[in-house]
Motif scaffolding. Structure first.
Motif, PDB file in Angstrom:
ATOM      1  N   GLY A 178       2.326   6.380 -11.618  1.00 49.57           N
ATOM      2  CA  GLY A 178       1.330   5.511 -12.221  1.00 49.57           C
ATOM      3  C   GLY A 178       1.435   4.038 -11.884  1.00 49.57           C
ATOM      4  N   TYR A 179       2.275   3.691 -10.893  1.00 48.29           N
ATOM      5  CA  TYR A 179       2.451   2.286 -10.538  1.00 48.29           C
ATOM      6  C   TYR A 179       1.284   1.725  -9.721  1.00 48.29           C
ATOM      7  CZ  TYR A 179       7.285   2.702 -12.103  1.00 48.29           C
ATOM      8  OH  TYR A 179       8.410   2.896 -12.859  1.00 48.29           O
ATOM      9  N   VAL A 180       0.734   2.521  -8.812  1.00 47.75           N
ATOM     10  CA  VAL A 180      -0.370   2.048  -7.970  1.00 47.75           C
ATOM     11  C   VAL A 180      -1.582   2.947  -8.162  1.00 47.75           C
ATOM     12  CG1 VAL A 180       1.071   0.927  -6.219  1.00 47.75           C
ATOM     13  CG2 VAL A 180       0.456   3.317  -5.952  1.00 47.75           C
ATOM     14  N   LYS A 181      -2.736   2.336  -8.032  1.00 46.49           N
ATOM     15  CA  LYS A 181      -3.983   3.068  -8.253  1.00 46.49           C
ATOM     16  C   LYS A 181      -4.971   2.877  -7.110  1.00 46.49           C
ATOM     17  CE  LYS A 181      -3.231   2.297 -13.157  1.00 46.49           C
ATOM     18  NZ  LYS A 181      -1.887   1.847 -12.962  1.00 46.49           N
ATOM     19  N   THR A 182      -4.592   2.120  -6.108  1.00 41.36           N
ATOM     20  CA  THR A 182      -5.474   1.834  -4.987  1.00 41.36           C
ATOM     21  C   THR A 182      -4.968   2.510  -3.721  1.00 41.36           C
ATOM     22  OG1 THR A 182      -6.383   0.083  -3.582  1.00 41.36           O
ATOM     23  CG2 THR A 182      -4.254  -0.333  -4.552  1.00 41.36           C
ATOM     24  N   ASP A 183      -5.905   2.871  -2.843  1.00 44.41           N
ATOM     25  CA  ASP A 183      -5.477   3.541  -1.611  1.00 44.41           C
ATOM     26  C   ASP A 183      -4.943   2.572  -0.559  1.00 44.41           C
ATOM     27  OD1 ASP A 183      -7.825   2.493  -0.486  1.00 44.41           O
ATOM     28  OD2 ASP A 183      -8.364   4.396   0.463  1.00 44.41           O
ATOM     29  N   GLN A 184      -4.797   1.314  -0.906  1.00 42.63           N
ATOM     30  CA  GLN A 184      -4.138   0.390   0.030  1.00 42.63           C
ATOM     31  C   GLN A 184      -2.697   0.826   0.293  1.00 42.63           C
ATOM     32  OE1 GLN A 184      -5.187  -3.884  -0.366  1.00 42.63           O
ATOM     33  NE2 GLN A 184      -6.048  -3.150  -2.305  1.00 42.63           N
ATOM     34  N   ILE A 185      -2.094   1.472  -0.700  1.00 38.43           N
ATOM     35  CA  ILE A 185      -0.731   1.966  -0.547  1.00 38.43           C
ATOM     36  C   ILE A 185      -0.668   3.073   0.512  1.00 38.43           C
ATOM     37  CG2 ILE A 185      -0.794   3.750  -2.350  1.00 38.43           C
ATOM     38  CD1 ILE A 185       2.122   1.331  -1.951  1.00 38.43           C
ATOM     39  N   CYS A 186      -1.807   3.667   0.822  1.00 37.68           N
ATOM     40  CA  CYS A 186      -1.859   4.753   1.806  1.00 37.68           C
ATOM     41  C   CYS A 186      -1.575   4.269   3.224  1.00 37.68           C
ATOM     42  CB  CYS A 186      -3.190   5.485   1.725  1.00 37.68           C
ATOM     43  SG  CYS A 186      -3.501   6.151   0.069  1.00 37.68           S
ATOM     44  N   GLU A 187      -1.534   2.959   3.418  1.00 39.14           N
ATOM     45  CA  GLU A 187      -1.080   2.433   4.712  1.00 39.14           C
ATOM     46  C   GLU A 187       0.366   2.850   4.936  1.00 39.14           C
ATOM     47  OE1 GLU A 187      -0.716   0.614   8.383  1.00 39.14           O
ATOM     48  OE2 GLU A 187      -2.508   1.208   7.283  1.00 39.14           O
TER      49      GLU A 187
ATOM     50  N   PHE B  47       2.568  -4.477 -10.537  1.00 38.78           N
ATOM     51  CA  PHE B  47       1.920  -3.646  -9.531  1.00 38.78           C
ATOM     52  C   PHE B  47       0.436  -3.980  -9.394  1.00 38.78           C
ATOM     53  CE2 PHE B  47       5.804  -1.155  -9.476  1.00 38.78           C
ATOM     54  CZ  PHE B  47       5.902  -0.888  -8.116  1.00 38.78           C
ATOM     55  N   GLY B  48      -0.193  -4.429 -10.458  1.00 36.26           N
ATOM     56  CA  GLY B  48      -1.564  -4.917 -10.362  1.00 36.26           C
ATOM     57  C   GLY B  48      -1.643  -6.139  -9.455  1.00 36.26           C
ATOM     58  N   TRP B  49      -0.680  -7.050  -9.604  1.00 35.77           N
ATOM     59  CA  TRP B  49      -0.617  -8.236  -8.736  1.00 35.77           C
ATOM     60  C   TRP B  49      -0.343  -7.822  -7.293  1.00 35.77           C
ATOM     61  CZ3 TRP B  49       3.490 -10.364 -12.532  1.00 35.77           C
ATOM     62  CH2 TRP B  49       2.880 -10.735 -13.727  1.00 35.77           C
ATOM     63  N   PHE B  50       0.539  -6.848  -7.137  1.00 34.21           N
ATOM     64  CA  PHE B  50       0.850  -6.318  -5.807  1.00 34.21           C
ATOM     65  C   PHE B  50      -0.423  -5.797  -5.136  1.00 34.21           C
ATOM     66  CE2 PHE B  50       1.780  -2.410  -3.405  1.00 34.21           C
ATOM     67  CZ  PHE B  50       2.581  -2.908  -2.397  1.00 34.21           C
ATOM     68  N   GLU B  51      -1.193  -5.015  -5.868  1.00 34.43           N
ATOM     69  CA  GLU B  51      -2.443  -4.478  -5.322  1.00 34.43           C
ATOM     70  C   GLU B  51      -3.409  -5.598  -4.965  1.00 34.43           C
ATOM     71  OE1 GLU B  51      -3.729  -1.639  -8.275  1.00 34.43           O
ATOM     72  OE2 GLU B  51      -2.434  -0.079  -7.465  1.00 34.43           O
ATOM     73  N   GLU B  52      -3.501  -6.626  -5.787  1.00 39.00           N
ATOM     74  CA  GLU B  52      -4.357  -7.775  -5.483  1.00 39.00           C
ATOM     75  C   GLU B  52      -3.889  -8.467  -4.208  1.00 39.00           C
ATOM     76  OE1 GLU B  52      -4.627 -10.481  -8.793  1.00 39.00           O
ATOM     77  OE2 GLU B  52      -5.270  -8.883 -10.159  1.00 39.00           O
ATOM     78  N   GLY B  53      -2.593  -8.629  -4.073  1.00 41.39           N
ATOM     79  CA  GLY B  53      -2.037  -9.243  -2.870  1.00 41.39           C
ATOM     80  C   GLY B  53      -2.337  -8.437  -1.625  1.00 41.39           C
ATOM     81  N   MET B  54      -2.186  -7.114  -1.725  1.00 42.51           N
ATOM     82  CA  MET B  54      -2.484  -6.254  -0.583  1.00 42.51           C
ATOM     83  C   MET B  54      -3.955  -6.345  -0.182  1.00 42.51           C
ATOM     84  SD  MET B  54       0.081  -4.717   0.751  1.00 42.51           S
ATOM     85  CE  MET B  54       1.079  -6.150   0.472  1.00 42.51           C
ATOM     86  N   ALA B  55      -4.825  -6.508  -1.157  1.00 47.07           N
ATOM     87  CA  ALA B  55      -6.259  -6.612  -0.871  1.00 47.07           C
ATOM     88  C   ALA B  55      -6.592  -7.904  -0.134  1.00 47.07           C
ATOM     89  CB  ALA B  55      -7.065  -6.521  -2.169  1.00 47.07           C
ATOM     90  N   SER B  56      -5.717  -8.892  -0.226  1.00 48.34           N
ATOM     91  CA  SER B  56      -6.023 -10.195   0.365  1.00 48.34           C
ATOM     92  C   SER B  56      -5.469 -10.384   1.774  1.00 48.34           C
ATOM     93  CB  SER B  56      -5.500 -11.310  -0.545  1.00 48.34           C
ATOM     94  OG  SER B  56      -4.090 -11.335  -0.534  1.00 48.34           O
ATOM     95  N   ILE B  57      -4.725  -9.417   2.289  1.00 49.32           N
ATOM     96  CA  ILE B  57      -4.174  -9.581   3.645  1.00 49.32           C
ATOM     97  C   ILE B  57      -4.885  -8.652   4.621  1.00 49.32           C
ATOM     98  CG2 ILE B  57      -1.941 -10.381   2.784  1.00 49.32           C
ATOM     99  CD1 ILE B  57      -0.756  -7.664   3.409  1.00 49.32           C
ATOM    100  N   ASP B  58      -4.855  -9.033   5.903  1.00 51.19           N
ATOM    101  CA  ASP B  58      -5.569  -8.233   6.903  1.00 51.19           C
ATOM    102  C   ASP B  58      -4.775  -6.984   7.279  1.00 51.19           C
ATOM    103  OD1 ASP B  58      -3.738  -8.777   9.049  1.00 51.19           O
ATOM    104  OD2 ASP B  58      -4.809 -10.601   9.548  1.00 51.19           O
ATOM    105  N   GLU B  59      -5.440  -6.102   8.016  1.00 51.09           N
ATOM    106  CA  GLU B  59      -4.855  -4.796   8.348  1.00 51.09           C
ATOM    107  C   GLU B  59      -3.551  -4.906   9.139  1.00 51.09           C
ATOM    108  OE1 GLU B  59      -5.874  -1.874   7.026  1.00 51.09           O
ATOM    109  OE2 GLU B  59      -7.276  -3.143   5.931  1.00 51.09           O
ATOM    110  N   SER B  60      -3.466  -5.847  10.059  1.00 51.67           N
ATOM    111  CA  SER B  60      -2.233  -5.972  10.843  1.00 51.67           C
ATOM    112  C   SER B  60      -1.062  -6.390   9.961  1.00 51.67           C
ATOM    113  CB  SER B  60      -2.417  -6.941  12.013  1.00 51.67           C
ATOM    114  OG  SER B  60      -2.651  -8.250  11.540  1.00 51.67           O
TER     115      SER B  60
END
Length: 145
Positions: free
Chosen positions: A94-103, A9-22
């Motif tokens: 406890g899997y995600v800690k970033t608000d990127q998941i809020c998309e 899930f840490g890798w997942f969050e890193e991946g989400m941070a690297s892609i654009d909003e669309s």
């Protein structure tokens, strides 16, 4: 939670941070669709019918049902939807800690609105999130029709 799952899930969050909003919107739209379909969609549909299919009535009275807190900003046009706690199961466990998941939550609101009224053109904006450090999750909803 196993160490590997925590790392994944840490890798997942890193991946989400690297892609654009669309790309995030596209990715999370499928997640959102399935999440609300298995969860709150029918509750919101029933309540919308009880409100005479009127979004002003729906958002003004949403808190009475415990489905969040609604507010009418501009009649028949703009609303806000807030939650006093994060409802994401991935966050709660406890899997995600970033608000990127809020998309996913933003996409869920879009899906719910389109399920309540066919052919609606709606814009949903993430205003604040608990995972982003706020006391609440708040979304602005604008009907563009």
């Amino acid at each position: 939670m196993s160490e590997f799952v925590n790392e994944w899930f840490g890798w997942f969050e890193e991946g989400m941070a690297s892609i654009d909003e669309s790309q995030k919107s596209l990715f999370f739209s499928k997640c959102a669709y399935n999440c609300v379909k298995k969860g709150v969609l029918n509750l919101y549909k029933e309540f919308y019918l009880e409100c005479g299919e009127d979004f002003d009535v729906f958002y003004s009275n949403l808190s009475s049902k415990g489905y969040g807190f609604g507010e009418v900003i501009a009649q028949n046009k703009t609303y806000e939807l807030a939650f006093s706690e994060c409802t994401c199961k991935l966050s709660k466990q406890g899997y995600v800690k970033t608000d990127q998941i809020c998309e996913c939550s933003r996409q869920s609101i879009i899906h719910i609105m389109k399920s309540l009224r066919e052919n609606i053109n709606v814009e949903v904006e993430k205003v604040s999130t608990i995972l982003g450090g706020s006391d609440e999750c708040r979304f602005s909803i604008k009907i563009l029709d």
